[in-house]
Motif scaffolding. Structure first.
Motif, short mmCIF file in Angstrom:
data_model
loop_
_atom_site.label_atom_id
_atom_site.label_comp_id
_atom_site.label_asym_id
_atom_site.label_seq_id
_atom_site.Cartn_x
_atom_site.Cartn_y
_atom_site.Cartn_z
N GLY A 117 34.07 58.91 9.69
CA GLY A 117 35.13 58.15 10.35
C GLY A 117 35.62 56.97 9.54
N VAL A 118 35.64 57.12 8.20
CA VAL A 118 36.11 56.03 7.34
C VAL A 118 37.26 56.53 6.46
CG1 VAL A 118 33.87 54.87 7.30
CG2 VAL A 118 34.43 56.53 5.49
N PRO A 119 38.15 55.62 6.04
CA PRO A 119 39.28 56.02 5.19
C PRO A 119 38.87 56.23 3.74
CG PRO A 119 39.75 53.99 6.44
CD PRO A 119 38.28 54.23 6.51
N PHE A 120 39.73 56.97 3.06
CA PHE A 120 39.66 57.12 1.61
C PHE A 120 40.75 56.25 1.00
CE2 PHE A 120 41.37 59.38 -2.19
CZ PHE A 120 40.27 59.23 -3.02
N PHE A 121 40.37 55.33 0.14
CA PHE A 121 41.30 54.43 -0.55
C PHE A 121 41.45 54.91 -1.98
CE2 PHE A 121 39.80 52.03 2.98
CZ PHE A 121 40.74 51.04 3.27
N THR A 122 42.69 54.87 -2.48
CA THR A 122 42.93 55.31 -3.85
C THR A 122 44.11 54.55 -4.44
OG1 THR A 122 43.11 57.29 -5.24
CG2 THR A 122 44.49 57.21 -3.23
N GLN A 123 44.45 54.88 -5.67
CA GLN A 123 45.55 54.24 -6.39
C GLN A 123 46.66 55.25 -6.61
OE1 GLN A 123 46.11 55.25 -9.78
NE2 GLN A 123 47.83 53.89 -10.20
N VAL A 124 47.90 54.79 -6.45
CA VAL A 124 49.06 55.62 -6.76
C VAL A 124 49.99 54.84 -7.68
CG1 VAL A 124 49.02 57.08 -4.69
CG2 VAL A 124 50.16 54.84 -4.61
N GLY A 125 50.82 55.59 -8.42
CA GLY A 125 51.75 54.95 -9.35
C GLY A 125 51.19 54.89 -10.76
N HIS A 126 51.92 54.18 -11.61
CA HIS A 126 51.52 54.07 -13.01
C HIS A 126 50.27 53.21 -13.13
CE1 HIS A 126 52.52 49.89 -14.36
NE2 HIS A 126 53.09 49.91 -13.17
N CYS A 147 46.88 54.34 0.11
CA CYS A 147 47.36 54.48 -1.27
C CYS A 147 47.78 53.11 -1.80
CB CYS A 147 48.52 55.46 -1.31
SG CYS A 147 48.09 57.10 -0.69
N GLY A 148 47.01 52.59 -2.73
CA GLY A 148 47.25 51.25 -3.23
C GLY A 148 48.22 51.21 -4.40
#
Length: 274
Positions: free
Chosen positions: A140-149, A179-180
């Protein structure tokens, strides 16, 4: 209440890594300066009126973590009202990674998992992520990641919202994905993916208020976007006070501003609002 969803308190291993040379150049960072204590991060939060910061641990391929989960846990234990944690895992060891994610959530109280795809040169559709996505849903936890260049000296291909985030959201519709870094130069793609998928969110880390693209600001003013965008800094690259300067010029309603600054994060992460 203001919640910063992308912070890291740097260790020397993190701050001196060669891949961050471009960031040190952009920010005129003093490479010889000593790594500050956790009180410096608290002071930076206070200067920007940030109530809670999500501290990220950082793993890396084939080496010890740049910021370990246990280091993050120690900082949270010292300041439990100011910090929450995001776990890192070794993507190359899938079963160990799942066990470590479970440990950080169930024993350390972490709020989610962050994997930075460019660090592993593996887009979010790589098969090594999929057991972790299932574990996030189960926990029940989110997945955080990076998007973009990528600002760091690594290839940017892994940061494309389409096809990667779009496909993961199709495969795991129950998974909350944050999406960070707004997805630039694919910001419109990132907004389209967030509109399409109920559980996909965007955070504004690595961008100051005055540099936010108009597409993101316009999205924040819509009924959908009002619940989909979260505030972040990418501290220590950007100080919270600097990130928030000019907030009133975004022409958000009081309700939209409150949702952006902390309401959406509190709801997603089950944080207690002040």
């Amino acid at each position: 209440m203001i919640v910063d969803v992308w912070m890291q308190h740097p260790t020397e291993r993190f701050s001196q890594h060669s891949m961050f040379a471009s960031l040190r150049r952009w920010t005129n960072a003093d490479e010889s300066a000593a790594v500050p204590g956790i009180d410096a991060t608290i002071a930076a939060m206070d200067a920007g009126s940030v109530d809670v910061g999500l501290l990220s641990a950082w793993s890396q391929p084939n080496n010890a973590p740049l910021i370990s989960n246990d280091e993050v846990a120690e900082w949270i234990a010292a300041h439990p009202d100011r910090f929450a944690g995001l776990a890192c895992v070794d993507l190359d060891k899938p079963m160990q990674a799942v066990r470590e994610l479970r440990r950080t959530v169930t024993e350390l109280g972490f709020k989610g998992l962050r994997v930075v795809p460019w660090l592993w040169q593996a887009p979010p559709t790589d098969r090594r992520y999929y057991p972790l996505y299932a574990a996030c849903v189960d926990l029940g936890v989110p997945f955080f990641t990076q998007v973009g260049h990528t600002g760091p000296l690594r290839p940017s291909e892994t940061g494309r919202p389409i096809p990667y985030i779009d496909q993961v959201a199709l495969d795991f519709p129950e998974l909350s994905i944050v999406c960070g870094h707004i997805g630039y130069p694919w910001t419109e793609e990132m907004i389209a993916v967030a509109r399409k998928h109920e559980n996909v969110y965007i955070d504004t880390s690595a961008y100051t208020t005055r540099r936010l693209p108009s597409e993101i600001v316009d999205f924040m003013r819509t009924g959908t976007g009002n619940s989909k965008v979260l505030f972040g800094t990418n501290y220590p690259m950007i100080q919270p006070a600097h990130a928030l300067d000019g907030l009133d010029q975004l022409d958000l309603s009081p309700e939209q501003q409150a949702a952006y600054l902390g309401g959406n994060a509190c709801r997603l992460l089950d944080l207690q609002a002040n």
